[in-house]
Design a protein around this motif. Structure first.
Motif, PDB file in Angstrom:
ATOM      1  N   LEU A   1       0.844  -1.193   0.000  1.00 55.90           N
ATOM      2  CA  LEU A   1       0.000   0.000   0.000  1.00 55.90           C
ATOM      3  C   LEU A   1       0.882   1.247   0.000  1.00 55.90           C
ATOM      4  O   LEU A   1       1.877   1.301   0.711  1.00 55.90           O
ATOM      5  CB  LEU A   1      -0.906   0.008   1.229  1.00 55.90           C
ATOM      6  N   GLY A   2       0.514   2.242  -0.807  1.00 61.32           N
ATOM      7  CA  GLY A   2       1.290   3.479  -0.906  1.00 61.32           C
ATOM      8  C   GLY A   2       2.475   3.362  -1.851  1.00 61.32           C
ATOM      9  O   GLY A   2       3.275   4.281  -1.954  1.00 61.32           O
ATOM     10  N   PHE A   3       2.558   2.239  -2.578  1.00 60.97           N
ATOM     11  CA  PHE A   3       3.672   1.988  -3.497  1.00 60.97           C
ATOM     12  C   PHE A   3       3.156   1.476  -4.834  1.00 60.97           C
ATOM     13  O   PHE A   3       2.026   1.018  -4.944  1.00 60.97           O
ATOM     14  CB  PHE A   3       4.630   0.940  -2.904  1.00 60.97           C
ATOM     15  N   TYR A   4       4.024   1.563  -5.843  1.00 61.59           N
ATOM     16  CA  TYR A   4       3.785   0.922  -7.135  1.00 61.59           C
ATOM     17  C   TYR A   4       5.079   0.233  -7.516  1.00 61.59           C
ATOM     18  O   TYR A   4       6.151   0.577  -7.014  1.00 61.59           O
ATOM     19  CB  TYR A   4       3.320   1.931  -8.196  1.00 61.59           C
ATOM     20  N   CYS A   5       4.988  -0.765  -8.382  1.00 64.09           N
ATOM     21  CA  CYS A   5       6.177  -1.531  -8.768  1.00 64.09           C
ATOM     22  C   CYS A   5       6.361  -1.495 -10.282  1.00 64.09           C
ATOM     23  O   CYS A   5       5.420  -1.740 -11.042  1.00 64.09           O
ATOM     24  CB  CYS A   5       6.046  -2.980  -8.306  1.00 64.09           C
ATOM     25  N   ILE A   6       7.582  -1.203 -10.694  1.00 67.69           N
ATOM     26  CA  ILE A   6       7.964  -1.203 -12.110  1.00 67.69           C
ATOM     27  C   ILE A   6       9.282  -1.944 -12.220  1.00 67.69           C
ATOM     28  O   ILE A   6      10.210  -1.685 -11.450  1.00 67.69           O
ATOM     29  CB  ILE A   6       8.105   0.227 -12.671  1.00 67.69           C
TER      30      ILE A   6
ATOM     31  N   CYS B   1       4.399   5.948  -3.973  1.00 64.88           N
ATOM     32  CA  CYS B   1       3.540   6.796  -4.786  1.00 64.88           C
ATOM     33  C   CYS B   1       4.049   8.232  -4.651  1.00 64.88           C
ATOM     34  O   CYS B   1       4.444   8.653  -3.558  1.00 64.88           O
ATOM     35  CB  CYS B   1       2.088   6.700  -4.323  1.00 64.88           C
ATOM     36  N   PRO B   2       4.068   9.000  -5.742  1.00 65.31           N
ATOM     37  CA  PRO B   2       4.579  10.374  -5.688  1.00 65.31           C
ATOM     38  C   PRO B   2       3.738  11.273  -4.779  1.00 65.31           C
ATOM     39  O   PRO B   2       2.564  10.989  -4.528  1.00 65.31           O
ATOM     40  CB  PRO B   2       4.481  10.839  -7.141  1.00 65.31           C
ATOM     41  N   PRO B   3       4.313  12.380  -4.299  1.00 68.40           N
ATOM     42  CA  PRO B   3       3.544  13.335  -3.500  1.00 68.40           C
ATOM     43  C   PRO B   3       2.301  13.791  -4.267  1.00 68.40           C
ATOM     44  O   PRO B   3       2.346  13.988  -5.486  1.00 68.40           O
ATOM     45  CB  PRO B   3       4.511  14.503  -3.294  1.00 68.40           C
ATOM     46  N   GLY B   4       1.185  13.958  -3.533  1.00 69.91           N
ATOM     47  CA  GLY B   4      -0.076  14.373  -4.143  1.00 69.91           C
ATOM     48  C   GLY B   4      -0.935  13.211  -4.617  1.00 69.91           C
ATOM     49  O   GLY B   4      -2.097  13.392  -4.944  1.00 69.91           O
ATOM     50  N   LEU B   5      -0.352  12.011  -4.635  1.00 70.09           N
ATOM     51  CA  LEU B   5      -1.063  10.807  -5.068  1.00 70.09           C
ATOM     52  C   LEU B   5      -1.075   9.795  -3.928  1.00 70.09           C
ATOM     53  O   LEU B   5      -0.303   9.899  -2.984  1.00 70.09           O
ATOM     54  CB  LEU B   5      -0.394  10.199  -6.297  1.00 70.09           C
TER      55      LEU B   5
ATOM     56  N   GLY C   1      -0.337  -4.213  -5.223  1.00 65.18           N
ATOM     57  CA  GLY C   1      -0.007  -4.637  -6.582  1.00 65.18           C
ATOM     58  C   GLY C   1      -0.137  -3.574  -7.652  1.00 65.18           C
ATOM     59  O   GLY C   1      -0.275  -3.900  -8.823  1.00 65.18           O
ATOM     60  N   LEU C   2      -0.059  -2.294  -7.288  1.00 64.64           N
ATOM     61  CA  LEU C   2      -0.135  -1.233  -8.297  1.00 64.64           C
ATOM     62  C   LEU C   2       1.128  -1.243  -9.149  1.00 64.64           C
ATOM     63  O   LEU C   2       2.221  -1.534  -8.660  1.00 64.64           O
ATOM     64  CB  LEU C   2      -0.316   0.129  -7.629  1.00 64.64           C
ATOM     65  N   SER C   3       0.958  -0.896 -10.421  1.00 60.46           N
ATOM     66  CA  SER C   3       2.107  -0.932 -11.331  1.00 60.46           C
ATOM     67  C   SER C   3       2.224   0.335 -12.174  1.00 60.46           C
ATOM     68  O   SER C   3       2.950   0.362 -13.151  1.00 60.46           O
ATOM     69  CB  SER C   3       1.991  -2.156 -12.251  1.00 60.46           C
ATOM     70  N   ASP C   4       1.518   1.387 -11.793  1.00 61.92           N
ATOM     71  CA  ASP C   4       1.546   2.638 -12.550  1.00 61.92           C
ATOM     72  C   ASP C   4       1.888   3.782 -11.598  1.00 61.92           C
ATOM     73  O   ASP C   4       1.337   3.844 -10.490  1.00 61.92           O
ATOM     74  CB  ASP C   4       0.167   2.865 -13.182  1.00 61.92           C
ATOM     75  N   PRO C   5       2.761   4.714 -11.999  1.00 63.39           N
ATOM     76  CA  PRO C   5       3.150   5.804 -11.096  1.00 63.39           C
ATOM     77  C   PRO C   5       2.006   6.756 -10.744  1.00 63.39           C
ATOM     78  O   PRO C   5       2.139   7.554  -9.832  1.00 63.39           O
ATOM     79  CB  PRO C   5       4.273   6.523 -11.835  1.00 63.39           C
TER      80      PRO C   5
ATOM     81  N   PRO D   1       1.801  13.121   1.264  1.00 69.42           N
ATOM     82  CA  PRO D   1       3.240  13.026   1.033  1.00 69.42           C
ATOM     83  C   PRO D   1       3.550  11.741   0.263  1.00 69.42           C
ATOM     84  O   PRO D   1       2.676  10.879   0.097  1.00 69.42           O
ATOM     85  CB  PRO D   1       3.827  12.993   2.444  1.00 69.42           C
ATOM     86  N   ALA D   2       4.761  11.597  -0.205  1.00 69.71           N
ATOM     87  CA  ALA D   2       5.171  10.384  -0.927  1.00 69.71           C
ATOM     88  C   ALA D   2       4.868   9.154  -0.077  1.00 69.71           C
ATOM     89  O   ALA D   2       5.044   9.160   1.135  1.00 69.71           O
ATOM     90  CB  ALA D   2       6.659  10.439  -1.260  1.00 69.71           C
ATOM     91  N   GLY D   3       4.361   8.105  -0.720  1.00 67.30           N
ATOM     92  CA  GLY D   3       4.087   6.849  -0.028  1.00 67.30           C
ATOM     93  C   GLY D   3       2.740   6.799   0.664  1.00 67.30           C
ATOM     94  O   GLY D   3       2.495   5.909   1.480  1.00 67.30           O
ATOM     95  N   SER D   4       1.834   7.722   0.360  1.00 62.13           N
ATOM     96  CA  SER D   4       0.517   7.744   1.010  1.00 62.13           C
ATOM     97  C   SER D   4      -0.347   6.586   0.522  1.00 62.13           C
ATOM     98  O   SER D   4      -0.299   6.200  -0.646  1.00 62.13           O
ATOM     99  CB  SER D   4      -0.199   9.067   0.725  1.00 62.13           C
ATOM    100  N   SER D   5      -1.189   6.071   1.428  1.00 64.70           N
ATOM    101  CA  SER D   5      -2.065   4.953   1.077  1.00 64.70           C
ATOM    102  C   SER D   5      -3.547   5.303   1.178  1.00 64.70           C
ATOM    103  O   SER D   5      -4.393   4.460   0.944  1.00 64.70           O
ATOM    104  CB  SER D   5      -1.761   3.740   1.965  1.00 64.70           C
ATOM    105  N   SER D   6      -3.873   6.545   1.511  1.00 70.35           N
ATOM    106  CA  SER D   6      -5.268   6.974   1.640  1.00 70.35           C
ATOM    107  C   SER D   6      -5.454   8.327   0.963  1.00 70.35           C
ATOM    108  O   SER D   6      -4.545   9.172   1.001  1.00 70.35           O
ATOM    109  CB  SER D   6      -5.636   7.095   3.121  1.00 70.35           C
ATOM    110  N   SER D   7      -6.628   8.549   0.379  1.00 71.14           N
ATOM    111  CA  SER D   7      -6.907   9.835  -0.282  1.00 71.14           C
ATOM    112  C   SER D   7      -7.023  10.961   0.738  1.00 71.14           C
ATOM    113  O   SER D   7      -6.958  12.129   0.388  1.00 71.14           O
ATOM    114  CB  SER D   7      -8.195   9.746  -1.102  1.00 71.14           C
ATOM    115  N   THR D   8      -7.197  10.613   2.005  1.00 66.16           N
ATOM    116  CA  THR D   8      -7.295  11.599   3.086  1.00 66.16           C
ATOM    117  C   THR D   8      -6.141  11.396   4.079  1.00 66.16           C
ATOM    118  O   THR D   8      -6.335  11.452   5.293  1.00 66.16           O
ATOM    119  CB  THR D   8      -8.657  11.476   3.800  1.00 66.16           C
TER     120      THR D   8
END
Length: 158
Positions: free
Chosen positions: A34-39, A46-50, A56-60, A73-80
């Protein structure tokens, strides 16, 4: 069975996973957290703001932008993930608690504001560190009138 590394130094890794090793030193893969993507077998925040609310996310772009009134901030896992600071507003995709100053004296921004709120008729803006970071409103005092969030004395006899 012999595992042969690829030229990149990694074996084949499934989309949404990253390369890891077992406790015995054998190559394996793990699902992206959670809070990450893999490439390409690498886990990235996840970038700041996202935010990334799924494994299992694979898109930035991760899951999407954080919600208005909040910042991610970077690595967030919730929209709030975190609240916007009082006196400021945070539109969707904000990266810091003080993303945008609230505005002038005719508006105010309590904590978690996604946009400035207009001051109600008969009220003045209050709080904050200055005219552009008001945090609330209150009724105007007797003997005064309000215009644009600012109090003015009434003329004698009114």
């Amino acid at each position: 069975i012999l595992l042969v590394p690829k030229t990149t130094g990694l074996y084949a890794v499934s989309q949404g996973h990253f390369a890891a090793t077992t406790t015995h030193g054998l190559p394996t893969q793990k699902i992206c957290g959670l809070g990450f993507y893999c490439i390409a077998g690498v886990q990235l925040p996840c970038p700041p703001g996202l935010y990334g609310s799924s494994y299992g996310l694979s898109d930035p772009s991760c899951t999407g932008k954080c919600a208005g009134g909040h910042f991610c901030p970077a690595g967030s896992s919730s929209s709030t993930e975190r609240e916007c600071a009082a006196g400021f507003f945070c539109p969707p995709g904000s990266t810091v608690a003080t993303q945008e100053p609230c505005g002038g004296e005719e508006v105010f921004c309590p904590a978690e504001s996604g946009a400035p709120s207009p001051v109600s008729p008969g009220h003045v803006s209050t709080g904050g560190g200055g005219r552009t970071t008001r945090t609330g409103e209150r009724p105007v005092h007797p003997g005064s009138y309000a215009r644009g969030g600012v109090a003015y004395p009434c003329a004698a006899g009114f």
